[in-house]
Design a protein around this motif. Sequence first.
Motif, short mmCIF file in Angstrom:
data_model
loop_
_atom_site.label_atom_id
_atom_site.label_comp_id
_atom_site.label_asym_id
_atom_site.label_seq_id
_atom_site.Cartn_x
_atom_site.Cartn_y
_atom_site.Cartn_z
N ASP A 53 31.62 -11.40 -6.39
CA ASP A 53 32.21 -12.55 -7.09
C ASP A 53 33.73 -12.57 -6.93
O ASP A 53 34.34 -13.64 -7.02
N LEU A 54 34.32 -11.41 -6.69
CA LEU A 54 35.77 -11.31 -6.66
C LEU A 54 36.19 -10.12 -5.81
O LEU A 54 35.53 -9.08 -5.83
N ALA A 73 37.39 -3.59 -16.02
CA ALA A 73 36.57 -3.57 -17.23
C ALA A 73 36.59 -4.93 -17.92
O ALA A 73 35.55 -5.43 -18.38
N ARG A 74 37.76 -5.55 -17.96
CA ARG A 74 37.87 -6.88 -18.57
C ARG A 74 37.02 -7.90 -17.80
O ARG A 74 36.34 -8.74 -18.39
N LEU A 75 37.08 -7.80 -16.46
CA LEU A 75 36.28 -8.71 -15.63
C LEU A 75 34.79 -8.55 -15.92
O LEU A 75 34.06 -9.55 -16.05
N THR A 84 31.85 -11.05 -14.90
CA THR A 84 31.90 -10.82 -13.46
C THR A 84 31.05 -9.60 -13.14
O THR A 84 31.41 -8.48 -13.52
N LYS A 85 29.95 -9.79 -12.47
CA LYS A 85 28.98 -8.72 -12.26
C LYS A 85 29.15 -7.99 -10.93
O LYS A 85 28.73 -6.85 -10.80
N ARG A 86 29.75 -8.66 -9.94
CA ARG A 86 29.88 -8.05 -8.61
C ARG A 86 31.34 -8.15 -8.15
O ARG A 86 31.87 -9.26 -8.05
N PHE A 122 34.41 -0.16 -14.38
CA PHE A 122 33.71 -1.44 -14.17
C PHE A 122 32.25 -1.34 -14.60
O PHE A 122 31.73 -2.20 -15.33
N GLU A 123 31.57 -0.29 -14.19
CA GLU A 123 30.15 -0.16 -14.48
C GLU A 123 29.89 0.09 -15.97
O GLU A 123 28.94 -0.45 -16.54
N HIS A 124 30.74 0.87 -16.62
CA HIS A 124 30.57 1.14 -18.05
C HIS A 124 30.79 -0.11 -18.89
O HIS A 124 30.27 -0.22 -20.00
N ALA A 125 31.56 -1.07 -18.35
CA ALA A 125 31.82 -2.31 -19.08
C ALA A 125 30.78 -3.37 -18.79
O ALA A 125 30.90 -4.51 -19.27
N GLY A 126 29.76 -3.04 -17.99
CA GLY A 126 28.68 -3.97 -17.73
C GLY A 126 28.61 -4.51 -16.32
O GLY A 126 27.73 -5.33 -16.01
#
Length: 349
Positions: free
Chosen positions: A211-212, A276-278, A283-285, A312-316
Amino acid sequence: MTEATRPAHAPATHPALPREKVGILLANLGTPDNHDYWSMRRYLSEFLSDKRVIDYPAWKWQPLLQTVILAKRPFSSGANYRLIWNTEANESPLMTITKAQTAKVAETMSARFGARVMVDFCMRYGNPSTESKVREMVAQGCSRILFFPLYPQYAGATTATANDQFFRALMKEKWQPASRTVPAYFDHPAFIEALAQSVERTYATLDHRPDLLVCSYHGMPERYLTSGDPYHCQCQKTTRLLKERLGWESSDLVTTFQSKFGPEEWLKPYTVEEVARLAQAGTKRIAVIAPAFSADCIETLEEINGEIRESFEHAGGESFTYVPCLNDDDAHIAALGEIIAENLRGWVD
């Protein structure tokens, strides 16, 4: 072995001199000799004692560095290096990659200029030192040296301190070679092309497009920017030019900064917090690229692919892709060769 002859019409007692050459000296940040405590301490002490890196007054900084920081940090840094260490060659990945880059650049330069040039590399901190390589080049007949800090964007804590060390090495030579330093190449078309190709190549291997794209640059204190360092602006321009070359929208990329150290405010947004904010915002990918690094190292292999991935992964976040540094990729070597040739004009044509 360097061919040496006496100058024409010189007396028999005149020492033989090596055939004149132009030296091309690539320079990178550096690496500890090993990941044990004392190797790490020597490396970190040299690095963190550099006034270009930490500009606090020595009377305030050195007691803290030598007693508190260097009592603990070599253990944690050594553990991180151990995770990425090239055990087969018993060296850091940065050393392995820099050797490969140098060999390919040497091959390119030899094909273009023949025996008139020689190529080698040095490290600002650790080994091989800048001084030792300058001495070696002079001894082998380099009457001119092109010094190339492998930092696409200029910063006082990277390009400038590498140049400082090069100039200090020249001060110790009785017969100084003429010298040039390669300027920052953050907007060089061949560099941008190599970056874009690396993104396209990585994306082509993925089942789902990210996605980004997060362009994560090494950070620095904000006050360095306000005091005149152009690094922040050059990072932003690299991202913009990469976006334009890829034909993307501004919403497809974001510029962030990593590796914050100490209590000061650094350039923002911080990569580890931004990813993490993303993720929390949906934003998943994402994919992450490090355009300020010419070679994969502790900041990319361990920090980006470890700490930042985990954030990133810990934030979903669901899919994290790391786009490797340009390393010894052919497009990167071609770009470096083009930049070198441009800076050799008038010396070797």
